[in-house]
Scaffold this motif. Structure first.
Motif, PDB file in Angstrom:
ATOM      1  N   LEU A  92       0.837  -1.199   0.000  1.00  0.00           N
ATOM      2  CA  LEU A  92       0.000   0.000   0.000  1.00  0.00           C
ATOM      3  C   LEU A  92       0.871   1.248   0.000  1.00  0.00           C
ATOM      4  O   LEU A  92       1.927   1.284   0.635  1.00  0.00           O
ATOM      5  CB  LEU A  92      -0.907   0.029   1.229  1.00  0.00           C
ATOM      6  CG  LEU A  92      -1.959  -1.080   1.349  1.00  0.00           C
ATOM      7  CD1 LEU A  92      -2.692  -0.968   2.679  1.00  0.00           C
ATOM      8  CD2 LEU A  92      -2.950  -1.013   0.192  1.00  0.00           C
ATOM      9  N   VAL A  93       0.411   2.270  -0.713  1.00  0.00           N
ATOM     10  CA  VAL A  93       1.027   3.593  -0.677  1.00  0.00           C
ATOM     11  C   VAL A  93      -0.037   4.560  -0.180  1.00  0.00           C
ATOM     12  O   VAL A  93      -1.080   4.726  -0.821  1.00  0.00           O
ATOM     13  CB  VAL A  93       1.542   4.023  -2.061  1.00  0.00           C
ATOM     14  CG1 VAL A  93       2.166   5.413  -1.979  1.00  0.00           C
ATOM     15  CG2 VAL A  93       2.550   3.017  -2.608  1.00  0.00           C
ATOM     16  N   LEU A  94       0.206   5.185   0.959  1.00  0.00           N
ATOM     17  CA  LEU A  94      -0.764   6.100   1.551  1.00  0.00           C
ATOM     18  C   LEU A  94      -0.368   7.541   1.262  1.00  0.00           C
ATOM     19  O   LEU A  94       0.780   7.932   1.477  1.00  0.00           O
ATOM     20  CB  LEU A  94      -0.850   5.909   3.072  1.00  0.00           C
ATOM     21  CG  LEU A  94      -1.048   4.490   3.613  1.00  0.00           C
ATOM     22  CD1 LEU A  94      -1.260   4.545   5.128  1.00  0.00           C
ATOM     23  CD2 LEU A  94      -2.217   3.802   2.937  1.00  0.00           C
ATOM     24  N   VAL A  95      -1.315   8.323   0.773  1.00  0.00           N
ATOM     25  CA  VAL A  95      -1.144   9.764   0.624  1.00  0.00           C
ATOM     26  C   VAL A  95      -2.146  10.410   1.571  1.00  0.00           C
ATOM     27  O   VAL A  95      -3.356  10.395   1.310  1.00  0.00           O
ATOM     28  CB  VAL A  95      -1.376  10.229  -0.828  1.00  0.00           C
ATOM     29  CG1 VAL A  95      -1.145  11.732  -0.938  1.00  0.00           C
ATOM     30  CG2 VAL A  95      -0.456   9.477  -1.789  1.00  0.00           C
ATOM     31  N   LEU A  96      -1.653  10.935   2.661  1.00  0.00           N
ATOM     32  CA  LEU A  96      -2.514  11.475   3.711  1.00  0.00           C
ATOM     33  C   LEU A  96      -2.504  12.994   3.656  1.00  0.00           C
ATOM     34  O   LEU A  96      -1.458  13.627   3.799  1.00  0.00           O
ATOM     35  CB  LEU A  96      -2.033  10.997   5.088  1.00  0.00           C
ATOM     36  CG  LEU A  96      -1.809   9.482   5.242  1.00  0.00           C
ATOM     37  CD1 LEU A  96      -1.339   9.166   6.655  1.00  0.00           C
ATOM     38  CD2 LEU A  96      -3.078   8.706   4.912  1.00  0.00           C
ATOM     39  N   VAL A  97      -3.673  13.587   3.457  1.00  0.00           N
ATOM     40  CA  VAL A  97      -3.804  15.035   3.316  1.00  0.00           C
ATOM     41  C   VAL A  97      -4.450  15.592   4.581  1.00  0.00           C
ATOM     42  O   VAL A  97      -5.635  15.365   4.840  1.00  0.00           O
ATOM     43  CB  VAL A  97      -4.653  15.390   2.076  1.00  0.00           C
ATOM     44  CG1 VAL A  97      -4.685  16.904   1.876  1.00  0.00           C
ATOM     45  CG2 VAL A  97      -4.122  14.691   0.832  1.00  0.00           C
TER      46      VAL A  97
END
Length: 716
Positions: free
Chosen positions: A229-234
């Motif tokens: 998984l690659v998480l992009v947390l904004v």
């Protein structure tokens, strides 16, 4: 949902069960991909629509066909059928200067479309694919967008087209009257993740979590450490317990229903910066008066629409979302230790809803594989504001990949029109204006002409030249090839540029280099670039040349052995020697490496910097082996002008057997080096004849006659 929605950029490949047939028909022109609340995935042909029950099939004329594919809910039963449908979905490779659609959608569109999407449908959470995303390139990974408090799923609206070119985008929609608990939402997302992983176990799955969605993404990642998984947390809501709005929540709960309409207005100004939102489609190059006019026009068009937020989050829904936020933050925080995913944290500096910047610092210390990028002038709704290109940030952090390991060549995405404009008009515009670069090239018959017509139109091409002080020639070089040849140069940079020492928490020059295709210099990367017929930029003098000492301007520091000739011959690449002059007209080195090493406290820091740096030529002889990194002290001058000359192309096609011999390769290598030295000498002499070498002369000429790239110069 009104049929008019079908003409907006967020038109969805997904049908609400309660819609009438007339509205459903608007969606029947594309392949539909639909997941129910249980995570089951349906893939239907282009003349069908999907729902959570047995899927009736509709033709364009509204006649109902019978049944669904393979029975229950239109699922494709075989891998062969899935591959056939997937083949129809993909587009060609991404070209240089592709249209990413940024600036064509605004918050006004978000509010208009959201108003249509929030009609009660009685359904559970579901996934939809915005039609504006288009067809992704072959082999694209899947991206699942997890929304914030609103739950609509339109948070990527400004980025649909750019992300849709390189991702298979799915957006999560939570109906306003849905009351699925946090654990249920986690399971809903997890079902899709597990399903996609079963289809493509070697591909990463991207989870883009906005605010509340960040808690969902972390929870899913903690529960599935074995999945890539690659998480992009904004601005993740893991800091909800420290929110500046906490004291207001009891007041909101006690507020009479008649006054609830004022709450969304309050939240809208707390969550985002209206000016930043209104600047999204304002063109950079406009005069100040026109920019202000466009800004005011945008503000007056979307501010009246803020009343629609009361429909997106009625009082009962708002209170429920607050409980979800509290539960989600606690759930995610208690499981951070179990997250193994690659994480990119985007944090706003002016988030008035959550303490996002300190929260990003906290999470970066707790998560094992985490990068952070700060946006100091943006508010909570970062993805809906001006100044953020989500795909650019993902590219700049080397987090876009097709498999478990990032590849500098196969995973690279060429720059878009927006990225080129931002880099060379906004970030580099003043430097270009100050140096007014002039490009010359040499035709096959030896004639020197202005422009790049002497450069081959097809690769592979190997550009070999002199590295000016601090690489100040690079931006103009890249821009010239993009504007005139529509070609992107792939630069080979010192590996230390990609180390932790040069990492920045804000978008930096190194990030920009990555967006434009820089990769660590190595034989492997040169091999792969030439094999793909790229235009490759190589500086044999490397760091020693770009970080030269006082009095070493325009001196080449090349190794004795030929390093690139036989590799070029293997692929029949055309070698183009080139030189550039002008660094001595913009700055003078006053503190070089030797001076700095004589200062005790500076000497210690330089030794620390170079202790772990990569040594490319440790076994080489002479000054070329001295690649100690440092930042020279320079004294700026009244800007002169940059001049570039590309020599006569040297063909290596058909010469592989000849250049295998070391002596023959060395002869060609010395020829290239001699040509670069001759070019530099020629330019230094000829620039004395340029009547517009000085910035004052060019400024006067430009004011009355021509733009920067048309100012006359010497006759080559």
């Amino acid at each position: 949902m009104p049929s008019g929605l079908a003409f907006k950029s967020v038109t969805c490949n997904w049908i609400l069960p309660s819609l009438p047939v007339s509205s459903k028909l608007k969606f029947a022109a594309r392949l539909r991909v639909h997941a129910s609340s249980t995570g089951n995935r349906s893939v239907l042909p282009s003349d069908t629509v999907g729902s959570d029950g047995p899927a009736p099939l509709f033709k364009e004329d509204g006649n109902i066909k019978s049944g669904a594919i393979d029975g229950g809910n239109g699922r494709v039963g075989s891998k062969l059928e899935r591959k056939r449908l997937a083949k129809d979905m993909v587009s060609e490779e991404v070209e240089v200067l592709w249209d990413d659609g940024l600036g064509k959608e605004t918050v006004k569109d978000y509010l208009d479309i959201a108003r249509d999407m929030i009609k009660p449908d009685g359904g559970p959470p579901r996934w939809f694919c915005p039609v504006a995303c288009g067809r992704p390139i072959q082999g694209s990974p899947i991206l699942l967008f997890l929304p914030g408090m609103d739950g609509v799923g339109l948070g990527l609206l400004l980025h649909h087209k750019s992300l849709g070119r390189v991702f298979e985008v799915r957006c999560m929609h939570i109906p306003i009257y849905d009351r699925t608990p946090f654990e249920g939402l986690v399971k809903f997302v997890e079902n899709m993740v597990v399903l996609e992983h079963s289809f493509s176990p070697n591909k990463p799955i991207y989870l883009v979590g906005d605010s509340f969605g960040g808690c969902l993404a972390l929870a899913v990642a903690a529960r599935n450490p074995a999945i890539d998984l690659v998480l992009v947390l904004v601005n993740p809501a893991t800091s909800f317990g420290k929110s500046q709005l906490q004291p207001l929540f009891p007041i909101m709960e006690a507020l009479p229903n008649e006054l609830h309409i004022t709450v969304p207005y309050l939240l809208s100004f707390v969550m985002g910066d209206p000016v930043k939102m209104a600047l999204v489609n304002v063109e950079y190059g406009l005069p100040p008066a026109q920019k202000l006019e466009q800004l005011l026009r945008n503000l007056t068009s979307f501010l009246p629409r803020l009343s629609g937020l009361a429909d997106i989050m009625p009082k009962e829904t708002l209170l429920w979302k607050m409980k979800l936020l509290k539960t989600g933050a606690a759930y995610a925080n208690s499981r951070l230790h179990a997250v193994r995913a690659e994480v990119l944290l985007l944090a706003s500096g002016k988030d008035n809803m959550l303490p996002s910047r300190p929260e990003a610092q906290r999470l970066s210390t707790l998560l094992q594989n985490c990068q952070v990028r700060y946006f100091k002038d943006n508010g909570h709704t970062l993805l809906l504001e001006d100044g953020i290109n989500l795909l650019s940030v993902i590219k700049a952090t080397y987090m876009y990949r097709h498999s478990r390991r990032y590849d500098y060549i196969s995973d690279f995405i060429p720059p878009s029109v927006t990225e080129v404009k931002e880099a060379f008009d906004e970030m580099n515009g003043l430097f270009r204006l100050a140096t007014s670069p002039v490009m010359f090239s040499t035709l096959k018959d030896g004639k020197i002409v202005r422009g790049l017509s002497g450069i081959p139109n097809e690769g592979p091409v190997l550009l070999v030249g002199y590295h000016m002080l601090l690489g100040c020639e690079l931006s103009s070089l890249f821009e010239a090839f993009l504007r005139e040849k529509k070609v992107l140069i792939r630069g080979l940079a010192h590996p230390s540029m990609f180390s932790d020492y040069f990492k920045s928490s804000e978008f930096s020059t190194v990030d920009l280099m990555k967006v434009f295709g820089a990769s660590p210099v190595s034989a492997r990367n040169l091999y792969k670039l030439l094999s793909t017929k790229s235009y490759v930029l190589l500086y044999p003098g490397g760091a020693r040349e770009a970080l030269h000492r006082k009095g070493e301007e325009y001196k080449l520091f090349w190794p004795e052995d030929a390093e690139f000739v036989r590799m070029a011959a293997r692929f029949g690449a055309t070698i183009v020697p080139f030189g550039a002059v002008g660094e001595d007209d913009i700055a003078e080195v006053v503190l070089d490496y030797n001076d700095l090493m004589a200062i005790p406290f500076v000497r210690d820091s330089l030794k620390e910097l170079n202790k772990d740096s990569v040594r490319l030529r440790a076994d080489a002889r002479g000054e070329v082996a001295n690649e100690d990194l440092y930042y020279p002290g320079v004294f700026p001058k009244l800007p002169g002008r940059f001049y570039y000359l590309f020599g006569k192309p040297i063909e290596t096609k058909g010469r592989m057997d000849e250049l295998k011999e070391k002596d023959n390769a060395n002869i060609l290598y010395l020829q290239v080096k001699s040509e670069v030295e001759s070019i530099i000498s020629h330019l230094r002499k000829k620039r004395e004849e340029d009547p517009y070498r000085g910035i004052l002369e060019r400024t006067v000429y430009r004011a009355f006659s021509a733009p920067v790239n048309e100012i006359p110069t010497f006759d080559p």
